[in-house]
Design an enzyme around this catalytic site. Sequence first.
Site, PDB file in Angstrom:
ATOM      1  N   CYS B  77       9.278 -48.017  -1.290  1.00 45.24           N
ATOM      2  CA  CYS B  77      10.067 -48.505  -2.436  1.00 45.24           C
ATOM      3  C   CYS B  77       9.163 -48.907  -3.602  1.00 45.24           C
ATOM      4  O   CYS B  77       8.613 -48.048  -4.259  1.00 45.24           O
ATOM      5  CB  CYS B  77      10.999 -49.637  -1.990  1.00 45.24           C
ATOM      6  SG  CYS B  77      12.311 -49.978  -3.171  1.00 45.24           S
ATOM      7  N   HIS B 167      13.344 -48.144   3.198  1.00 39.05           N
ATOM      8  CA  HIS B 167      12.617 -49.207   3.900  1.00 39.05           C
ATOM      9  C   HIS B 167      12.691 -49.070   5.414  1.00 39.05           C
ATOM     10  O   HIS B 167      13.486 -49.760   6.054  1.00 39.05           O
ATOM     11  CB  HIS B 167      13.197 -50.571   3.513  1.00 39.05           C
ATOM     12  CG  HIS B 167      13.025 -50.922   2.077  1.00 39.05           C
ATOM     13  ND1 HIS B 167      11.829 -51.366   1.555  1.00 39.05           N
ATOM     14  CD2 HIS B 167      13.890 -50.892   1.043  1.00 39.05           C
ATOM     15  CE1 HIS B 167      11.969 -51.591   0.274  1.00 39.05           C
ATOM     16  NE2 HIS B 167      13.214 -51.312  -0.072  1.00 39.05           N
ATOM     17  N   GLU B 169      10.754 -50.324   7.401  1.00 37.94           N
ATOM     18  CA  GLU B 169      10.314 -51.619   7.942  1.00 37.94           C
ATOM     19  C   GLU B 169      11.474 -52.602   8.098  1.00 37.94           C
ATOM     20  O   GLU B 169      11.383 -53.531   8.904  1.00 37.94           O
ATOM     21  CB  GLU B 169       9.202 -52.215   7.066  1.00 37.94           C
ATOM     22  CG  GLU B 169       9.632 -52.788   5.709  1.00 37.94           C
ATOM     23  CD  GLU B 169       9.831 -51.746   4.604  1.00 37.94           C
ATOM     24  OE1 GLU B 169       9.783 -50.529   4.901  1.00 37.94           O
ATOM     25  OE2 GLU B 169      10.040 -52.158   3.450  1.00 37.94           O
TER      26      GLU B 169
END
Lengths: 301, 194
Positions: B77, B167, B169
């Site tokens: 991002c 994302h 993560e």
Amino acid sequence: MAEALLERLNEERHRVKIGLAEMLKGGVIMDVTTPEQARIAEAAGAAAVMALERIPADIRRDGGVARMSSPDLIQAIQEAVSIPVMAKCRIGHFAEAQVLEALEIDFIDESEVLTPADDRYHIDKWAFRVPFVCGATNLGEALRRIGEGAAMIRTKGEAGSGNIVEAVRHLRQIVTDIRRLTVLGEEERMTVAKELGAPYDLVCWVAEHGRLPVPNFSAGGVATPADAALVRQLGAEAVFVGSGIFRSEDPEARARAIVMATTHYDDPQAVLEACRGLKGAMRGIELTEIPPGQRLAERGW
Amino acid sequence: MNIGILALQGDVEAHADTLARLGVTPRFVRRAEALETVAALVIPGGESTTMSRLIERQDLLAPLQAFAAERPVFGTCAGLVLMARDPGDPRVTSLGLLDIEVSRNAYGRQIHSFTTTLEGRATGPVKAVFIRAPRIEAVGPEVEVLLTHAGHPVLVAQGPHLGCAFHPELNTDPRLHAWWLKRAGLLDPRESAA
């Protein structure tokens, strides 16, 4: 119902809201009252801005009813910057929140800084697609707000006071409450849930994970780079600065310094560098000067 | 082995939790000196303007570019925006690691943030969380497109570097981190990224 609440926290729709709070971690969210201030905040390195008609210090001074800011002002600020823009609605005023959602605000702060619209209930935040942040003074209050659908918690502190003592008190209270839960026997959790006034399933979640299920930021009284470093070291994952920047004598330099201190909060040399050369901070109010009935942190149920 | 995470601002902890699932030691990088102690660097999600200002004020641009000339970088991002040759916004400092053009927040404000499942040959199905995401508008000839969404690349590689518009993560899904580290020879290819 217990499982239902934890499932709701894990739904994709809610994960996307918490996701934006994750992106703001380590950052500074600055109160601004004009597009020009918003541009100054962005250039200084703010991770987001809070669009307001009046900063908390002025709301405190002026008295009267404090409401959601004018949509025209909020929109002008949205157009001025590329970072997320937040705005406040009154506690329980879901119609103001609907207007802010229609404006496509990035985050709604259901805030004790404005005059409460409901003296018993907060907004059902699950009903919105835009994430909410709510203030809290202790773990029970934080978990009630999370149970209502808040995607971020911030300590209330005492907004507009320029005095960090209340933010420290609230942050320490929340961290101590969490630590205490992690060492309780399972049989003790229900009674503690009753004492905290918090949903039992969230009490169990916190006991097992040792943290809140949403990011925990700090607000209310940050006026210096060292204040930001203090709340970060006490466990705040990011910092809201209200009156502290644009009420000081050198907003641009102070904003940059607070951003630097928020990143390097555990490096005293870096915080020292950030503190150097700043002009006067906002004057601030000693808490005993505020009559009990006028403390903003007491608003919220 | 130490893998660094640029910890100026953003979802640093989420990347640390994801890397920890691969058995590597995440190390937070806030100063140029710390770059010397890590074999690769993750640039997290967050605000690319905030990270840009901190990179400028700490003179981190040249050290980061020198690091990337020899070692792999993975950005998600805001990290992708910083890695782009053309970040599409003068407020963002470009590290120039990926020959791509991006436009910031091109999917709209937070209310337009979304989750979807993407399917790629190199990656398998990936649950992708897009938060005020950047869109990759154009890629250069040396850029490998690994995943697309609605006709735009969302996961791209160039040399040892990897950039992602969403994302992984946030789901602590370590497969893309593993793919990146394995390709650079920093993770045993037999390591399963469960």
